[in-house]
Design a protein around this motif. Sequence first.
Motif, PDB file in Angstrom:
ATOM      1  N   ASP A 503      20.587  42.041  40.971  1.00 19.10           N
ATOM      2  CA  ASP A 503      21.548  43.070  41.341  1.00 19.10           C
ATOM      3  C   ASP A 503      22.006  43.867  40.128  1.00 19.10           C
ATOM      4  O   ASP A 503      22.327  45.062  40.235  1.00 19.10           O
ATOM      5  CB  ASP A 503      22.750  42.444  42.045  1.00 19.10           C
ATOM      6  CG  ASP A 503      22.390  41.942  43.445  1.00 19.10           C
ATOM      7  OD1 ASP A 503      21.367  42.410  43.986  1.00 19.10           O
ATOM      8  OD2 ASP A 503      23.123  41.080  43.972  1.00 19.10           O
ATOM      9  N   ARG A 506      19.707  46.935  39.677  1.00 18.05           N
ATOM     10  CA  ARG A 506      19.410  47.879  40.750  1.00 18.05           C
ATOM     11  C   ARG A 506      19.787  49.315  40.381  1.00 18.05           C
ATOM     12  O   ARG A 506      19.031  50.257  40.657  1.00 18.05           O
ATOM     13  CB  ARG A 506      20.096  47.440  42.042  1.00 18.05           C
ATOM     14  CG  ARG A 506      19.536  46.133  42.585  1.00 18.05           C
ATOM     15  CD  ARG A 506      19.848  45.926  44.033  1.00 18.05           C
ATOM     16  NE  ARG A 506      19.315  44.647  44.497  1.00 18.05           N
ATOM     17  CZ  ARG A 506      18.051  44.445  44.857  1.00 18.05           C
ATOM     18  NH1 ARG A 506      17.190  45.449  44.811  1.00 18.05           N
ATOM     19  NH2 ARG A 506      17.652  43.261  45.271  1.00 18.05           N
ATOM     20  N   GLU A 507      20.958  49.508  39.769  1.00 18.06           N
ATOM     21  CA  GLU A 507      21.345  50.859  39.392  1.00 18.06           C
ATOM     22  C   GLU A 507      20.381  51.427  38.347  1.00 18.06           C
ATOM     23  O   GLU A 507      19.991  52.594  38.409  1.00 18.06           O
ATOM     24  CB  GLU A 507      22.769  50.853  38.843  1.00 18.06           C
ATOM     25  CG  GLU A 507      23.298  52.221  38.421  1.00 18.06           C
ATOM     26  CD  GLU A 507      23.378  53.204  39.584  1.00 18.06           C
ATOM     27  OE1 GLU A 507      23.234  54.420  39.331  1.00 18.06           O
ATOM     28  OE2 GLU A 507      23.563  52.757  40.737  1.00 18.06           O
ATOM     29  N   ARG A 510      17.256  52.516  40.103  1.00 18.43           N
ATOM     30  CA  ARG A 510      17.403  53.801  40.798  1.00 18.43           C
ATOM     31  C   ARG A 510      17.306  54.967  39.808  1.00 18.43           C
ATOM     32  O   ARG A 510      16.700  55.998  40.096  1.00 18.43           O
ATOM     33  CB  ARG A 510      18.739  53.834  41.557  1.00 18.43           C
ATOM     34  CG  ARG A 510      18.705  53.118  42.897  1.00 18.43           C
ATOM     35  CD  ARG A 510      19.928  53.460  43.724  1.00 18.43           C
ATOM     36  NE  ARG A 510      21.152  52.912  43.138  1.00 18.43           N
ATOM     37  CZ  ARG A 510      21.606  51.690  43.386  1.00 18.43           C
ATOM     38  NH1 ARG A 510      20.948  50.894  44.228  1.00 18.43           N
ATOM     39  NH2 ARG A 510      22.718  51.258  42.832  1.00 18.43           N
ATOM     40  N   ASP A 515      11.184  51.150  42.572  1.00 18.99           N
ATOM     41  CA  ASP A 515      11.569  50.320  43.711  1.00 18.99           C
ATOM     42  C   ASP A 515      11.658  48.865  43.264  1.00 18.99           C
ATOM     43  O   ASP A 515      10.628  48.234  42.969  1.00 18.99           O
ATOM     44  CB  ASP A 515      10.535  50.483  44.828  1.00 18.99           C
ATOM     45  CG  ASP A 515      10.884  49.641  46.060  1.00 18.99           C
ATOM     46  OD1 ASP A 515      12.058  49.221  46.171  1.00 18.99           O
ATOM     47  OD2 ASP A 515       9.987  49.421  46.898  1.00 18.99           O
ATOM     48  N   LEU A 516      12.871  48.300  43.182  1.00 19.61           N
ATOM     49  CA  LEU A 516      13.098  46.915  42.762  1.00 19.61           C
ATOM     50  C   LEU A 516      13.258  46.045  44.007  1.00 19.61           C
ATOM     51  O   LEU A 516      14.192  46.248  44.799  1.00 19.61           O
ATOM     52  CB  LEU A 516      14.329  46.825  41.861  1.00 19.61           C
ATOM     53  CG  LEU A 516      14.744  45.419  41.420  1.00 19.61           C
ATOM     54  CD1 LEU A 516      13.608  44.733  40.650  1.00 19.61           C
ATOM     55  CD2 LEU A 516      16.004  45.477  40.568  1.00 19.61           C
ATOM     56  N   GLN A 517      12.376  45.070  44.192  1.00 17.05           N
ATOM     57  CA  GLN A 517      12.399  44.195  45.360  1.00 17.05           C
ATOM     58  C   GLN A 517      12.616  42.750  44.916  1.00 17.05           C
ATOM     59  O   GLN A 517      12.073  42.315  43.901  1.00 17.05           O
ATOM     60  CB  GLN A 517      11.070  44.297  46.131  1.00 17.05           C
ATOM     61  CG  GLN A 517      10.741  45.694  46.620  1.00 17.05           C
ATOM     62  CD  GLN A 517       9.396  45.746  47.298  1.00 17.05           C
ATOM     63  OE1 GLN A 517       8.662  44.741  47.364  1.00 17.05           O
ATOM     64  NE2 GLN A 517       9.038  46.913  47.852  1.00 17.05           N
TER      65      GLN A 517
END
Length: 927
Positions: A503, A506-507, A510, A515-517
């Motif tokens: 988490d 994630r920013e 972006r 694309d972070l999975q």
Amino acid sequence: MLQAYTGDSLAVSLRINTSEIEKAYDVFLKTRDTEKKIMAANRLLETLYQDGSIDSLIVFAPGENPERIEFYAHYYMGEYFILFNRFDESIRSFEWARSFYSEKYVGEEALSDLLSSLSVCLQRKGEFHRALEAVKESYTLDEVSGDKERISSSLNNMATLYLAMKQPKLAKDMILKAIGIERELNRDRVLAIRLGIASEVYLKLDDPRKSLEFSEEAYRLDIGGNRPHKAAVRQCQMASAYYQLKEYDRARQLLDEAIPVLTESGNRLSLAIASLQLGGVYEALGNRKQALEAYRQAISDAVQVHARYVEKNARYAAYKVMRDMNDPGALLQLERYTELNDSMYRHESEQMIEQYYALYKTEEISKESEKHRESLRVSIFVGAIVAVVLLAIVLFLIYLVHLQRLRSRMMRQVEKLRTGFFTNITHELRTPLTVILGLSRNISEDESLPEKTRLEGSAVERQGNQLLALINQLLDISKVKSALGEPDWRHGDMTAFIGIIIDGYREYAREKEIDLQYVTDRPVEADFVPDYVNKILNNLLSNAFKFTPANGRVRVNVTSDGDDVTITVADTGKGIPKENLAHVFDPFYQGEYEGGNIGTGVGLALVWQIVRSVDGEVSVKSEPDKGSTFTVRMPRRHGDGKWKPLETREPKPIFALTTEESSIEDRVTGEENRTRLLIIEDNNDVARYIGSQISDEYDIFFAPDGKHGLEKAREIVPDLMITDLMMPEMDGLEVCRSVRADELISHVPIIVITAKVTDADRVKGLEAGADAYLGKPFNGDELRVRIRKLLEQRRFLREKFSKALAEGKEAEVQHTDADNRFLSKTVDAVYLLMDKQQLDVNALADKLCLSPRQFHRKITGLTGETPVAFVMQIRMKRAKQLLDSKPEWSIDEVAEHCGFDHYSGFYHAFKKMFGISPSQYRRREAE
């Protein structure tokens, strides 16, 4: 160059005790202080000048360049040692001098003189290969200088060297070229010397008549120039030719005339050679007594001047004559000959002496007895060798065992010292970093300071945080490898803990448009060290984001098969070349990835150390252009499993995930003729810093990588480019190659700035087309000077081309192939449009697939002329050609074929450029 003296003249020329000169040289070598070094050099050169070893006194002023001082001091001492045939010391001094050579402070002529003297010394030492390299390099320098006298001297030196190497055919080519030059220069004295060498060469080629032709011409020149001593040497060369032609009486007559002159001159070496020749002539005439007398005279003279080769040949010739005369003294001559002969033939010479003694003093010894004694000697010798070999083997085995023990002990000590060093140095580095980060944060947050100052403070803080992260990882490697400290083991849901780490990215993902999975099938309860997992994930994710382009994907998967936990981090980035896969976990390894993205080589090494410390495994699979997958497997249980439960606090990030501004604004004043510089740098802080150093003088444009840099360069056609070496998309070397191959911007000078500063890296940069190479960290003053000098060079080339174009000599100005192609295409387009009566600058630019603005900057940057002026010069050049070649055409027809609609415009343009009207030009040419 210094003049070398031979024979008796040496004693006359040297007036100072040699120990005083060498003492001054020793003082110079031991002096380290700069000012004292200058004084020591001046004292040395003054002593050499008083001695007569140098022609003029050289005095070094305070502040003189140290390399220039070292060069001349060692060079003149090398020449001094030659006077005493101390060739080893001469070679050493010449090589020292060469190591201090700098074209900026020492001219190429001095280097050529040094190489020429060095080749002479190496030749005298029998090191022909090195001597040939030195004399060829000297010849190359002389050819570049265009000085025919120096070229002739170098050719002569090569000829004598090839002659010594028993390569007379090569020597012939060199000396004939030298003779041709000397005939042009009309230097009779030097021509006589060259002719003398040619005579020796043709003797070696078994062409005595050609040899005689050259030696006779040299003799006439020396006689005409009142050089009787040199003429006597030529008579000896003529005698050698007559000897080969078997005209012995003529050879004897010439030697009888030459020897008294050589005796008067004191030239003992030439006198020894002449006496040796005379002995051969008398022997051929059957006069053994006079032959022996001549050989003895040759021996006497050769001994005085230490001419061992001449002495050896004379003694062997004397031995043969005395043997035939049954003279008991023959043995003494043979003994001395064998001592002088080459060591390769020493054993055979000793056998010859033993056979001579046996012939005159003893009866023949029984062959069987000799064989028995020889067999006994061989048996004793072989037995001794076997014993020595066995003893050596035993001692060697004992030494190997001792060496292995010593090596193991030293390896343990080195590992201990290395670990301690890394631990201590990283701790010490944190202290100044604390001050740097604290002060830079205060500067960036102080609103009373100017905006520029606060931005610079932010840049310092960002770079400091990156350095701190690297230091922390080095310390982590040291701790993990040495097992220092106790890991903080916890028990809990590893998937949830990893999810918190994900988490935090994630920013950042972006902002990077990646694309972070994160995928996991169920919670995984396990024993683990939170700090270790945090560092593993941070390093693997950092690498994945670094090499994954926009619109790519990074996928993290956590699974468990009962006993192990498996974490995979996969990306769709560049991938890793197959040859690099085996080394990705090596400390400080940096693969040569396309595009230039490299790190420190620490992160993956830390991952490997951590995983191994918890009994896990880490592996990687990768394909270029498809992506990479890192897999970490760790046991779910560790020890007895009685660990504290996992706390739910957020993991501490290792890397600062803030992204830099996407671009930097260009700093442009709007002035049309202001010099434009393009900076290509993927680190915005570095780019801003470079721009801040030069923005007051130039318009500055920025590009974030090589690909965008090339696009921008084609758009603005800058006057100079500054590029980083290691960048994404396209590295600095590829930028250089692309620029040099692009006709629009091939003329733009390029400065490469990089942290890779080895000689090999510099050579690669220059081969790719860089004009200058600066290492990080660089000095701002040096950067500005480099820029100014490169711009001055381009300006000088433009002025030179403009002047040559006006004179019709533009072909003499050297351009790159790409620039020449562009100019040819431009001229062809001008002629085409002239023929169609459609010539104007915009149409010309369109014909070349350029915008008018691009065409204007390219032509101005390449020729120094505006497009209008450049086109006008081409039209006027064509007008002159037509006026000369088409006398039947009227002036109006010529004007029309040069693209002019009206005669008046053609008249004024022609007169403005050439100072006369077209009609006047045609009449003048007709006259």
